[in-house]
Design an enzyme around this catalytic site. Structure first.
Site, PDB file in Angstrom:
ATOM      1  N   SER A 163      37.727  -1.040   9.120  1.00 46.53           N
ATOM      2  CA  SER A 163      36.878  -1.235   8.037  1.00 46.53           C
ATOM      3  C   SER A 163      35.352  -1.248   8.844  1.00 46.53           C
ATOM      4  CB  SER A 163      37.018  -2.493   7.502  1.00 46.53           C
ATOM      5  OG  SER A 163      37.130  -3.833   8.302  1.00 46.53           O
ATOM      6  N   GLY A 164      35.361  -1.481  10.274  1.00 50.95           N
ATOM      7  CA  GLY A 164      34.163  -1.632  10.772  1.00 50.95           C
ATOM      8  C   GLY A 164      33.488  -0.006  10.934  1.00 50.95           C
ATOM      9  N   PHE A 165      32.382   0.263  11.518  1.00 46.34           N
ATOM     10  CA  PHE A 165      31.779   1.388  11.515  1.00 46.34           C
ATOM     11  C   PHE A 165      32.778   2.463  12.521  1.00 46.34           C
ATOM     12  CE2 PHE A 165      27.213  -0.362  10.578  1.00 46.34           C
ATOM     13  CZ  PHE A 165      27.592  -0.437   9.194  1.00 46.34           C
ATOM     14  N   THR A 166      32.956   1.991  13.596  1.00 48.70           N
ATOM     15  CA  THR A 166      33.541   2.884  14.568  1.00 48.70           C
ATOM     16  C   THR A 166      34.997   3.014  14.365  1.00 48.70           C
ATOM     17  OG1 THR A 166      32.538   1.415  16.504  1.00 48.70           O
ATOM     18  CG2 THR A 166      34.247   3.019  16.927  1.00 48.70           C
ATOM     19  N   CYS A 192      28.100   3.214  24.365  1.00 44.71           N
ATOM     20  CA  CYS A 192      27.439   4.513  23.915  1.00 44.71           C
ATOM     21  C   CYS A 192      26.169   4.511  24.947  1.00 44.71           C
ATOM     22  CB  CYS A 192      27.119   4.214  22.576  1.00 44.71           C
ATOM     23  SG  CYS A 192      25.976   2.668  22.150  1.00 44.71           S
ATOM     24  N   ASN A 229      25.872   7.839  18.932  1.00 47.18           N
ATOM     25  CA  ASN A 229      26.551   6.582  19.469  1.00 47.18           C
ATOM     26  C   ASN A 229      28.114   6.563  18.736  1.00 47.18           C
ATOM     27  OD1 ASN A 229      24.828   5.875  17.141  1.00 47.18           O
ATOM     28  ND2 ASN A 229      25.540   4.015  17.588  1.00 47.18           N
TER      29      ASN A 229
END
Lengths: 342, 342, 342, 342
Positions: free
Chosen positions: A9-12, A144, A306
Site C-alpha cells: 500500500s506504500g508508494f514503492t 534512490c 526515484n
C-alpha cells in the site's frame, strides 16, 4: 512465476504491483498491507483500479517464486528467515542488506538483527553487479539518491578519474521519496514550490556510494517541487583534468551496452542534459556531463525516477537478471512528453 | 521624488513599478515600454490594475530624480550619458556596470561601449558597499545568482574561512529569471516540473562573485519549478575546518545589524533552513549553514527572491541608501505563509 | 503495418510516435516535421531518445497502411486526396472531419475546402461509433474537451435523462492543449498556478457535443496548473430527477463492456472521484457522478488525459477498431501513482 | 490598539498575525497556540521570522481591544462569553456566527451552543454590510468559497437578474483551505497536480450564499494545484437574458466605490479575466463576466485569495470598518507579478 509484494500500500509497493502485474513472466498473487487488508489494491493506487486483487495481511504469505519487500528499514532483517523460506528469490527495497558488512551497517544505521544474511545480499544495480546477480536469492535494491549518484560517477570511477578527486554531490529529489501518509512537512501547502535542504550532511546514502565506487563524497539533498524524480549533480575536481574526448570515451565504454542508461548530450533544443521528468515512469537513468576547464571541474548530471530506477524498477530489473529472463521484461515504458511534474 | 522605470513591461520592470508606486518617498511618474506604449501598466502587470499610469515611449524621458533601468544587457551603456543627464541617480539592473574594469567586462561579456562610466558604478548590495553607495549616482544592481551566492559566502570571506578553500556553488532558480515572453524552453509544458541544468559551466555571474569575494567558485545553476526564487547551496571545503561556534560567530558578526538578512537555524519544524519560498515577494536574504565534519565541509544555504533581493528590491534598497532615506522604505513586505511556488 | 505520423514534432504528434513505435502491430516508418526534418525524433521528444528515427519532410510521404495526421486545423482537408491515396487508413486529429455536414462546419469554423470527403469521416470514439469504425478509412479523432464531456454525459443521454435537461459543463484543462511553442500566455511564469478562464463562451467543442449527444450545453473551459489532463464537471438538471440507483444502472449499462472507461465511485480514501492525474499517460476515461437532491442536480465527473483519450490514444484506439486488431493493442499502460502534475 | 489572535499557529491565524503586526493601528500583543506555546511565531510561520513574539497558551488571554479567533468550527461559540468579555470587538473566522438564525445553523451544522449571541453576529463582508459593521462587536468572517461566489453574483442580485435564474457555481480552491497538518489526501504526492472534486454536493457554504443573496445555487468545489486562491465560475441562466451593457452597468453600480473589488475586462493580453494568482496575498476580489448569447447564459468569474479576502483579510477589513478607521489600513499590498502558484 508467482510473485508477492510486502508493503504494497506504500508508494514503492504500489509501483511494484504496477510493474509485476504488467510483467510478461510474473503473476502478482499477493500484495500485503496491514492497514488496508481486504480492500482492493485500486482503492489505494488509483492507476490500478482495473486490477482484480485485494490486499492481504502480511502474516498470510504463501509460497512464492519471488517476493519483493517494500517495508521500512528493519522489517526485512527481522523476517528474513521467513521470507527466504517462502520465496526462492527475495528482493528487499530497504537498506537492510545494501551494505557489505555488519560494521558498515552499524556505522550508518542501528544494529543489524540478521547479520548472517548480510553476505548473501547482492546490491541490485545490474550496471555494477550483473554477474553476481545471476542466480542470487537475496537482492538489496539501492537507495534512490545513491543510485543516481553511483550511475553518474561510475564512468569516472572506471576510468580512474575519481582517484584522488574531490567530489561534491548535490541532489534534488521529489516528494514521493518521503513515502505515503506524510506529516506537516510533506503537506501540499508546505511542500509545494520548495527548494528545501534535506539531510544536508550525514546522508546515509553516502555509505552506499562509498562502498560501490570507493570514493568519499560531500553529499547534500534538496527537496524540490516534483513528485517523482532524483537528479544528482556531481561536481568532480580530478587530480588531472581530462579532456572532453576522454570523458566521452569513459561514458561510452561504461554504458554503451546498458539497456537502461542513456547518454544525453543534446547539441540544441530544450532537453540538452539529463532531467528527471524525461525519465519519469521509466527505468532509465539519463547521464551526461560538462567540462568546466576554468575551474578544473567535471560536472556530471544523472537523472532517474526515484520510484523506478531508484527503487521498484531497479528491483524488477535485478530480479529479471537473477532469474535469467529478459532484462527489460516489464520495464519497456518509454515515458511521456510533454509531462509536468511527475 | 520623481522616479522613472525604463523597461517597465518586463518582469523586473514591473517589480520596480510595484515597489516605486508603493514607496513612501517615491512618485512613479514614468514607466517606459516600446511594445506597450500607451497601454495601462495594469494591462501587462495584473497586480497593478489599480495603478493609474500608462506606459510611455522610452524616447520620451523627462527630468527625474531617480531612474531605474530594467533593460537587456547593453542598453544602459548605450544610453548612459542621456540617462545620467536626465536623472540625478541612475540605478541599472543589467550587467553593464557591475564589473569594476573594462578588462573584466570584456573577459565575460562583449566589448563595453561606455568604459569611462565604469569607475562611477557602485555594486548595489548595501551589505558590501553601504558607504560607497551613500551619494552614488550610478548604481549597478547585481545578478540574482551572484547575489544569493555572495550573501551566503560573505561571512566566511570576512572570517578568512574562504582563504584557500575549495568552493562549489549549486544554484536553483525560478522561471522568472528567463524574463517575459520566453520561447519553447520556457513554455509551461516544457518548463514545469523541471530540474534542468542551466549554464552548467562558465556562468557569467562567476565574475561578480570573484570580484566581490575574491574567491573563484565552481558554479552551476539549475532551473527548478518555481517562478520566483534563487537558492544557492555553497559547498565549502576550508583549508582548516572551523567549529560550529566559529561559524555562528562569523555569520552573526556579518549580519547582526543588517535589516534584510536573516540567519536561519531552526532546531525543529518544517522550515529549518533558508528556502526561497519563505522570502518570496520580500527583500530578505535568508542564510544558514550546516557543518559536515566527516567531509570537512561547510554547507551554506542562501535563499532570495530573484525579482527582489536579486534585482528590483536590491535596486530600491541601494537607492534608499544612496539617497539617504530610510533603508527599508518601500521594502517592508514580510512575505506569505503558506505559499506555493511563487 | 507501415505507419506514418504527419506533424510529428508537435505534442500530439510525439504522443502518436510513442504509441505507434511501441504498438505490437505497427511499425513507425515515417514521422514528418517541416521544422526539424533530418533531426532525430528524440531530439524533440526526450522520452524517445532511444528511437532510431529521424523526422522527414512532409512532402516525402511514401505508401503506408495507416497515416495519422496531427496538424493544425485545415491542413488535412487541403491534403486529404493525397493522404487517402497514400494510406489505406487516414486518422485525422484536427477538427476537419469531426462534424457531419459542411453546414455545421461552416457554422463553427471557416469554410471547408474538401466537403466531398466529409461523409466519409467517422467520429473516432469507439464507445459511440464502434460499428461504423470497422472498416472505416477516414477517421476524425475528437476534441479533448468534447471527448471528456461526451463520455461523461453519454450514459445520461442513453437513459433519456438528458432529454429536456439543462446542462452546464465546466472543464479544466492542462497546458499541453495549447501545443508546443507557445507565446507569452503559455510561458511558465504566466501559466503556472493558474485558474484561467479559457474560451469562456462559444467554445467550438460545443458543436461536437451537440452532434454526438443531441444536447446543447453551456460550456466553459479553464486552464489549470497541469500539463496533461482534461476534467469535465457536468452539472445536469434533468426534468425529472433520477435516483442514485437509476444513475448507476445508466452508467453500468453504458460502460460495463468498455475496456477504456472506468466507473469511479470510491467510498473512501483519497481518490473517490475521477481525476485527470489518475489517468495521465493512459487511454482511460474515468467517469463518476454524485446526486445533489437539494438542487435537483446530477453532477457528472469525467477525467481523461487530453493527449491520450483526448487525442492520440483515441486515434490509435479507433485505428485498432478500424483495422480489426485487438482494441487495446499499444494502449495497455496503466498510469502512475503517485504522480504530480503530468 | 491591543490585538490578539486565537489559533495563531494555523494558516489563517498566521495570516492574521502577519496582517495585524504590520497594521498601522494595531499592536499584536497575543498569539495563542496550545501546541506551540512558548515557541516563536516565526518558528511556525517562516515569513514572520523577524517578529519578536512567542505563542501563548489560549487560556492566558488578557484584555484586548480586538480579538480575532481562527479556531475550528465550534470553538468560538463555546468561548464566546469569555471572548466578548475580554475584547471590545470579537472577529470570528469560523462558521459559528455566519448564519442569521439557530434554525439555519442547525440545518447545515450541528447544534449551536450559544444561540443567544447569534443575533449579534454581523456577516463580515463590507461590500454587503458596511453599515451594520460600523460599531459591531461580534463579526463573523465568511467562508472563502461563499465569499468568492457572493461577490461575483451580488451585482446580478442587486440588478434583479438573479430573480428566477438558474445558477450553478463551480469553484476551484487551493490547498491552504484544508488547513495546516493535513492527512494523506493533502500530502504533496497525492495533492499536487489535482483537479479533485471536493464536496461536490451539499457544500455548507451554500447556506451563506443563499442567506446573503437570496438565491439557491448548485454548488461544487474542486481542489486544484495552488496553495492560495479560490475562483468561482458562476453559470447564470436568467429568466430574461440581459445585454452586455446592462451587465456592465450592474457591475459598475455595485462596485465602483469599493476599494477591494476590481472589475476585470481585459480586451487583450494574458490576464483578461479574474484569476486567483493575480490577487494572491492581497485583499482584492477580482470580478468579471462574459455573456453567452447562444446559451442564454451569463458566466461570472470571481477570484480571491482564500486566506485574505476569503478569511483573514476580510476579517481585518471588517474590523477596520467596525472600528471606524481607514478601511484599507493594513491591507495595501498589491500582490506580485509574475507569481507561480501562491
Amino acid at each position: 512465476m508467482k510473485v508477492g509484494v510486502v508493503g504494497a500500500s506504500g508508494f514503492t509497493g504500489g509501483e511494484l504491483c504496477r510493474l509485476v502485474s504488467a510483467h510478461p513472466e510474473f503473476d502478482l498473487v499477493t500484495a500485503t498491507s496491514r492497514e488496508y487488508a481486504n480492500k482492493t489494491v485500486g482503492s489505494v493506487h488509483p492507476n490500478l483500479r482495473g486490477l482484480d486483487l485485494r490486499f492481504s495481511h502480511p502474516d498470510d504469505l504463501d509460497d512464492l517464486d519471488v517476493l519483493f519487500v517494500a517495508a521500512p528499514h528493519g522489517v526485512t532483517m527481522e523476517h528474513v528467515e521467513e521470507y527466504r523460506d517462502i520465496a526462492d528469490l527475495v528482493v528487499d527495497l530497504s537498506a537492510d542488506f545494501r551494505l557489505d558488512s555488519e560494521e558498515q551497517y552499524d556505522e550508518w544505521y542501528d544494529g543489524h538483527s540478521a547479520p548472517d544474511h548480510i553476505p548473501d545480499g547482492v546490491y541490485a544495480l545490474p550496471e555494477l553487479h550483473r554477474e553476481e546477480l545471476a542466480g542470487a536469492n537475496l537482492i538489496a535494491s539501492g537507495g534512490c539518491n545513491a543510485t543516481a549518484t553511483i550511475l553518474g560517477l561510475k564512468p569516472l570511477a572506471d576510468a580512474g578519474i575519481l582517484d584522488g578527486a574531490d567530489v561534491t554531490v548535490d541532489v534534488k529529489v521529489g516528494s514521493s521519496e518521503g513515502g505515503a501518509g506524510g506529516g506537516a512537512a510533506s503537506s501540499h501547502p508546505e511542500r509545494s514550490g520548495v527548494v528545501r535542504p534535506y539531510a544536508p550532511t550525514g546522508h546515509r546514502h553516502e555509505a552506499e556510494i562509498e562502498q560501490e565506487l570507493g570514493v568519499q563524497v560531500g553529499f547534500t539533498a534538496h527537496a524540490v517541487d516534483m513528485t517523482r524524480g532524483a537528479a544528482a549533480t556531481c561536481h568532480v575536481y580530478p587530480e588531472e583534468v581530462p579532456g572532453t574526448g576522454d570523458l566521452w570515451q569513459a561514458f561510452r565504454e561504461c554504458y554503451e551496452d546498458e539497456p537502461f542508461v542513456r547518454l544525453v548530450a543534446g547539441s540544441g533544443g530544450v532537453y540538452r542534459y539529463p532531467e528527471p521528468k524525461a525519465v519519469a515512469g521509466t527505468n532509465y537513468a539519463d547521464v551526461g556531463f560538462e567540462l568546466d576547464e576554468r575551474n578544473g571541474r567535471v560536472v556530471v548530471f544523472s537523472a532517474i525516477d526515484n520510484m523506478m530506477k531508484g527503487s521498484a524498477g531497479q528491483a524488477v530489473h535485478a530480479a529479471n537478471v537473477a532469474l535469467g529472463i529478459d532484462e527489460q521484461a516489464g520495464l519497456e515504458f518509454d515515458g511521456l512528453h510533454p509531462v509536468g511534474a511527475p
